[in-house]
Design a protein around this motif. Structure first.
Motif: not given
Length: 281
Positions: A96-106, A148-158
């Motif tokens: 599921v964390m892989m969905g966040r890969y587009p949002h961080f570098t390290s 996983k796909v939800m994690a990819q798109l959701l903003d923290y504020e939401s």
């Protein structure tokens, strides 16, 4: 918003999509429906940029789909496919964390971890977080990939504001998302997806169940042999004539006083008569 103009797609001289055009707004759920081979998956792949359309135009957020770089698209568009294959064993929370890969570098930060935890809870799989994906049932795996796909798109504020709508458009494409799920988890998954539209997501899902579409979809696009049979508000499109033209089956619509939508029942005797005629030939 999704804008589709005169899309054509063919393979080996076989026309899979022909002059497909429609516009669809954010904050809603669109169900693409049709018989097997109607072009549903092909259309979804074109919309998600998995397949290059040969003629016409597709625009996401008023921008030509072909102008998006892959890293840009990964931050606003996610796809849940029918079948997922893993070459290695992953724990559920790692996948599921892989969905966040587009949002961080390290490495993920606290907000990324909070989003993953939220998605695990929303899809009902928090108790599976430390299990390896290969040990799960097909239905459980489907919910992992939805998380996983939800994690990819959701903003923290939401996560904390039910009325939060992202300033950046978000597009979620689902290819037969309820396949392999029991009745309870079909309802749970589509309810979760529907809630994403309240956050401003534009959701496009291939569905086979007419009653699920009637219950959850804001609009329906009916396809037959790569062409649009009808498109519009769900209850206006899912009418007996259009269903018959699309699927070749007669149906009746029934209204229950406790529901704000009708439910659809096929004429079973027509199926038997058709089968009998085939057997007689």
């Amino acid at each position: 918003m999704i804008e589709v103009q005169n899309i054509n797609y063919s393979i080996n001289k076989r026309q899979l999509l022909s002059q497909v055009s429609f516009n669809f707004s954010s904050g809603k759920l669109l169900a693409i429906m049709g018989a097997n081979g109607a072009g549903k998956s092909t259309l979804l792949k074109v919309l998600s940029k998995e397949l290059p359309y040969q003629e016409g135009k597709v625009r996401l957020a008023h921008r030509n789909l072909n102008t998006y770089r892959s890293d840009e698209l990964a931050q606003i568009r996610a796809v849940l496919v029918q079948q997922n294959t893993l070459a290695f064993e992953f724990k559920v929370d790692d996948l599921v964390m892989m969905g966040r890969y587009p949002h961080f570098t390290s490495r993920p930060n606290a907000q990324d971890r909070a989003i993953v935890e939220y998605c695990l809870n929303q899809t009902g799989i928090a108790h599976l977080a430390n299990r390896t994906v290969h040990t799960l049932s097909g239905g459980e795996q489907q919910r992992v990939y939805l998380a996983k796909v939800m994690a990819q798109l959701l903003d923290y504020e939401s996560l904390f504001d039910k009325n939060y709508r992202s300033e950046q458009p978000k597009y979620l494409f689902l290819d037969e998302p309820v396949t392999g799920l029991d009745l309870f988890h079909q309802q749970q998954l589509l309810t979760t997806v529907k809630e994403l539209t309240h956050k401003g997501f534009c959701v496009v899902a291939i569905l086979h169940d007419l009653n699920l579409a009637m219950q959850f979809a804001d609009s329906v696009l009916l396809l037959k042999k790569g062409k649009i049979v009808d498109y519009g508000v769900t209850q206006k499109v899912l009418q007996p004539d259009a269903i018959h033209e699309t699927f070749g089956i007669q149906v009746k619509l029934f209204q229950d006083s406790q529901l704000d939508y009708p439910f659809i029942i096929p004429f079973q005797e027509n199926i038997y008569h058709k089968t009998a005629r085939i057997c007689q030939v």
